[in-house]
Design an enzyme around this catalytic site. Structure first.
Site, PDB file in Angstrom:
ATOM      1  N   GLY A  47       0.838  -1.216   0.000  1.00 29.65           N
ATOM      2  CA  GLY A  47       0.000   0.000   0.000  1.00 29.65           C
ATOM      3  C   GLY A  47       0.860   1.248   0.000  1.00 29.65           C
ATOM      4  CB  ALA A  48       4.243   1.799  -1.238  1.00 33.22           C
ATOM      5  N   GLY A  51      -0.842   7.887   1.284  1.00 33.15           N
ATOM      6  CA  GLY A  51      -0.869   8.014   2.740  1.00 33.15           C
ATOM      7  C   GLY A  51       0.430   7.652   3.450  1.00 33.15           C
ATOM      8  CB  ILE A  52       0.856   5.775   6.639  1.00 32.08           C
ATOM      9  CG1 ILE A  52      -0.085   6.678   7.440  1.00 32.08           C
ATOM     10  CG2 ILE A  52       1.994   5.258   7.516  1.00 32.08           C
ATOM     11  CD1 ILE A  52      -0.929   5.950   8.486  1.00 32.08           C
ATOM     12  CB  SER A 181      -5.605   0.743  13.905  1.00 32.37           C
ATOM     13  OG  SER A 181      -6.461   1.754  14.361  1.00 32.37           O
ATOM     14  CE1 TYR A 213      -8.803  -0.378   9.590  1.00 32.90           C
ATOM     15  CE2 TYR A 213      -9.332   0.738  11.649  1.00 32.90           C
ATOM     16  CZ  TYR A 213      -8.473   0.519  10.585  1.00 32.90           C
ATOM     17  OH  TYR A 213      -7.279   1.191  10.531  1.00 32.90           O
TER      18      TYR A 213
HETATM   19  N1  LIG Z   1      -5.044   7.152   8.742  1.00 34.01           N
HETATM   20  C1  LIG Z   1      -5.235   6.807  10.015  1.00 34.01           C
HETATM   21  O1  LIG Z   1      -5.701   7.604  10.845  1.00 34.01           O
HETATM   22  C2  LIG Z   1      -4.879   5.418  10.487  1.00 34.01           C
HETATM   23  C3  LIG Z   1      -5.048   5.122  11.848  1.00 34.01           C
HETATM   24  C4  LIG Z   1      -4.707   3.850  12.299  1.00 34.01           C
HETATM   25  C5  LIG Z   1      -4.215   2.913  11.414  1.00 34.01           C
HETATM   26  N2  LIG Z   1      -4.080   3.224  10.089  1.00 34.01           N
HETATM   27  C6  LIG Z   1      -3.551   2.179   9.198  1.00 34.01           C
HETATM   28  O2  LIG Z   1      -2.507   2.707   8.417  1.00 34.01           O
HETATM   29  C7  LIG Z   1      -2.383   1.955   7.204  1.00 34.01           C
HETATM   30  C8  LIG Z   1      -2.222   2.892   6.024  1.00 34.01           C
HETATM   31  O3  LIG Z   1      -3.435   3.621   5.876  1.00 34.01           O
HETATM   32  P1  LIG Z   1      -3.481   5.128   5.374  1.00 34.01           P
HETATM   33  O4  LIG Z   1      -4.049   5.921   6.478  1.00 34.01           O
HETATM   34  O5  LIG Z   1      -2.195   5.526   4.768  1.00 34.01           O
HETATM   35  O6  LIG Z   1      -4.642   5.017   4.269  1.00 34.01           O
HETATM   36  P2  LIG Z   1      -4.626   5.160   2.677  1.00 34.01           P
HETATM   37  O7  LIG Z   1      -4.066   6.475   2.274  1.00 34.01           O
HETATM   38  O8  LIG Z   1      -6.020   4.820   2.275  1.00 34.01           O
HETATM   39  O9  LIG Z   1      -3.628   4.015   2.196  1.00 34.01           O
HETATM   40  C9  LIG Z   1      -3.998   2.671   2.192  1.00 34.01           C
HETATM   41  C10 LIG Z   1      -3.173   1.948   1.165  1.00 34.01           C
HETATM   42  O10 LIG Z   1      -3.557   0.552   1.175  1.00 34.01           O
HETATM   43  C11 LIG Z   1      -3.802   0.158  -0.163  1.00 34.01           C
HETATM   44  N3  LIG Z   1      -4.750  -0.964  -0.277  1.00 34.01           N
HETATM   45  C12 LIG Z   1      -6.048  -0.993   0.082  1.00 34.01           C
HETATM   46  N4  LIG Z   1      -6.583  -2.178  -0.260  1.00 34.01           N
HETATM   47  C13 LIG Z   1      -5.592  -2.917  -0.839  1.00 34.01           C
HETATM   48  C14 LIG Z   1      -5.510  -4.211  -1.409  1.00 34.01           C
HETATM   49  N5  LIG Z   1      -6.575  -5.007  -1.490  1.00 34.01           N
HETATM   50  N6  LIG Z   1      -4.325  -4.630  -1.898  1.00 34.01           N
HETATM   51  C15 LIG Z   1      -3.229  -3.829  -1.856  1.00 34.01           C
HETATM   52  N7  LIG Z   1      -3.248  -2.586  -1.356  1.00 34.01           N
HETATM   53  C16 LIG Z   1      -4.411  -2.141  -0.851  1.00 34.01           C
HETATM   54  C17 LIG Z   1      -4.366   1.394  -0.833  1.00 34.01           C
HETATM   55  O11 LIG Z   1      -4.304   1.246  -2.229  1.00 34.01           O
HETATM   56  P3  LIG Z   1      -5.387   1.983  -3.190  1.00 34.01           P
HETATM   57  O12 LIG Z   1      -4.901   3.387  -3.334  1.00 34.01           O
HETATM   58  O13 LIG Z   1      -5.320   1.186  -4.468  1.00 34.01           O
HETATM   59  O14 LIG Z   1      -6.717   1.907  -2.499  1.00 34.01           O
HETATM   60  C18 LIG Z   1      -3.403   2.432  -0.260  1.00 34.01           C
HETATM   61  O15 LIG Z   1      -2.192   2.410  -0.967  1.00 34.01           O
HETATM   62  C19 LIG Z   1      -3.619   1.063   7.137  1.00 34.01           C
HETATM   63  O16 LIG Z   1      -3.271  -0.242   7.520  1.00 34.01           O
HETATM   64  C20 LIG Z   1      -4.553   1.672   8.170  1.00 34.01           C
HETATM   65  O17 LIG Z   1      -5.427   0.701   8.732  1.00 34.01           O
HETATM   66  C21 LIG Z   1      -4.393   4.448   9.608  1.00 34.01           C
END
Ligand SMILES: NC(=O)c1ccc[n+]([C@@H]2O[C@H](COP(=O)([O-])OP(=O)(O)OC[C@H]3O[C@@H](n4cnc5c(N)ncnc54)[C@H](OP(=O)(O)O)[C@@H]3O)[C@@H](O)[C@H]2O)c1
Length: 335
Positions: A47-48, A51-52, A181, A213
Site C-alpha cells: 500500500g505504498a 498516505g502513510i 491501529s 476493522y
Molecule cells: N489514517 C489513520 O488515521 C490510520 C489510523 C490507524 C491505522 N491506520 C492504518 O494505516 C495503514 C495505512 O493507511 P493510510 O491511512 O495511509 O490510508 P490510505 O491512504 O487509504 O492508504 C492505504 C493503502 O492501502 C492500499 N490498499 C487498500 N486495499 C488494498 C488491497 N486489497 N491490496 C493492496 N493494497 C491495498 C491502498 O491502495 P489503493 O490506493 O489502491 O486503495 C493504499 O495504498 C492502514 O493499515 C490503516 O489501517 C491508519
C-alpha cells in the site's frame, strides 16, 4: 477587549482548550531521529501508493534502500514511484503488483519476490482498507479481514524464509512491521469460529464495519505476537512488531461518510501522512529496536494494546485457523 466582549465565554474557553489539545498532540508526537542509511537493503512496503505507506517509502528511499512498492493499482503506483524517485533521487524503486484481497495475487507477488530478490531486509505490512460495508472477496473471505489481515498473514508466511536467510547472511536482524491501529480496542470479543463475520449479529448496523476493522487490526497484533514467539523459539533473527500510527489525515476514511466528515472537521488535530509514518520508519531503521520483538508501538514508544491483543493463547489459535483459511500448503509452511 472589545472582541472578548462580543464572543461568549464558552467559545473562548473552547478555543483555548482546542489550542491546548493541539499543543499537547504536537508535543507528544513521536519522531524517528535515526539517521541510519539503508544502502544495499531491500524493503517491501504494501500500500505504498498513498498516505502513510507512500511517506514511509519516501523516507526509506532517501536512506538509499531498494524499495518495492507493493500495490494493487499499477497506475497509482507509477505516479507514486515518480514522486518518490523525484523526492529521494533514488532510482532503485520498483513496482510489483499485489492485491491483498486475492490469495492468488499474494502468491504471485511472493513467487516473484522469491525468484528475483536475493535478500529481503524489511517487510512493512502497511496496506489497509477501512469501514467499507461488509463484502466478500473472490476467495469467500470478508474484504477488510482479508486485505488487512489474511493477505498479510499469507504474504509474511511466504516471505519469512527469505528474511531468515537474509538475517543469517548479514548477521543482523531483519524486521517485519505490521501497521495496526488503536481500533484493535473496538473488538471486544474475537469469534475464532467466525473470522469472516458470516454469522455476525451486528451485520447491517452502523457499528458493523468499525467492529470488523477493529477485528482485523486486533488480528495484526495477535499475528505479530505469535510470529515473534515462533521465531524466538526457533532462534531466528527476525523481529516482528506492530504499531498504531496515530490519527492521520489520509485517504483512509474515504469509504465512510461519517469518518470523512469527522476527518475534515478535526483535520488540524490529525497528523500529516509524514508524521503518521514516523513510528513505522522508527521500527524499520532505529538501532534501539534492532532486537526488540513482539511489541506494539505508538509514537515511537512501546504501548499497550487491548487485553485481548496480549493473549498468547488466542494468538496461537488464530495462527492455526488462519493457516487453514489461507490454505497454506505444507510446502509454504516455514514452522
Ligand atoms: N489514517 C489513520 O488515521 C490510520 C489510523 C490507524 C491505522 N491506520 C492504518 O494505516 C495503514 C495505512 O493507511 P493510510 O491511512 O495511509 O490510508 P490510505 O491512504 O487509504 O492508504 C492505504 C493503502 O492501502 C492500499 N490498499 C487498500 N486495499 C488494498 C488491497 N486489497 N491490496 C493492496 N493494497 C491495498 C491502498 O491502495 P489503493 O490506493 O489502491 O486503495 C493504499 O495504498 C492502514 O493499515 C490503516 O489501517 C491508519
Amino acid at each position: 477587549m472589545f472582541l472578548f466582549d462580543l464572543v461568549p465565554n464558552s467559545v473562548v474557553v473552547g478555543v483555548i482548550l482546542m489550542l491546548a489539545l493541539k499543543i499537547y498532540f504536537d508535543m507528544s508526537m513521536g519522531v524517528c531521529k535515526s539517521t541510519k542509511r539503508l544502502d544495499g537493503k531491500t524493503i517491501i512496503v504494501t500500500g505504498a501508493n498513498s498516505g502513510i505507506g507512500k511517506e514511509t517509502a519516501i523516507d526509506l528511499a532517501l536512506r538509499g534502500g531498494r524499495i518495492i512498492l507493493a500495490c494493487r493499482d499499477l497506475e497509482k503506483a507509477a505516479l507514486a514511484k515518480d514522486d518518490i524517485v523525484e523526492k529521494s533521487e533514488n532510482n532503485n524503486i520498483v513496482i510489483k503488483k499485489l492485491d491483498l484481497a486475492s490469495l492468488d495475487s499474494v502468491r504471485e507477488f511472493a513467487a516473484d519476490v522469491l525468484k528475483n530478490e536475493p535478500k529481503l531486509h524489511i517487510l512493512i505490512n502497511n496496506a489497509g482498507c477501512a469501514l467499507i460495508g461488509k463484502k466478500m472477496t473472490m476467495d469467500g473471505l470478508e474484504n477488510q479481514m482479508q486485505t488487512n489481515y489474511f493477505g498479510h498473514f499469507l504474504l509474511t508466511n511466504l516471505l519469512i524464509g527469505l528474511m531468515i536467510k537474509t538475517a543469517e547472511l548479514e548477521e543482523e536482524c531483519t524486521r517485519v512491521i505490521n501497521v495496526s491501529s488503536y481500533a484493535n480496542n473496538f473488538c471486544k470479543k474475537l469469534d475464532l469460529n467466525d473470522l469472516n463475520f458470516v454469522h455476525d449479529s451486528t451485520a447491517g448496523t452502523l457499528w458493523a464495519p468499525f467492529k470488523i476493522y477493529g477485528a482485523s487490526k486486533l488480528c495484526n497484533i495477535l499475528f505479530s505476537k505469535e510470529l515473534s514467539n515462533k521465531l524466538e523459539r526457533h532462534g531466528k533473527a527476525v523481529t516482528v512488531n506492530s504499531l498504531h500510527p496515530g490519527a492521520v489525515l489520509t485517504e483512509f476514511g474515504r469509504f465512510s461518510t461519517v469518518v470523512t466528515v469527522f476527518m475534515r472537521i478535526f483535520a488540524s488535530f490529525l497528523k500529516s501522512p509524514k508524521e503518521g509514518a514516523q513510528t513505522t520508519i522508527y521500527l524499520a531503521v532505529a538501532d534501539d529496536v534492532a532486537n526488540v520483538t513482539g511489541q506494539y508501538f505508538c509514537d515511537c514508544k512501546i504501548a499497550e494494546p487491548s487485553k485481548l491483543a496480549q493473549d498468547d493463547g488466542i494468538a496461537k489459535k488464530l495462527w492455526e485457523i488462519s493457516e487453514t483459511i489461507v490454505k497454506l500448503e505444507p510446502t509454504e509452511k516455514y514452522f
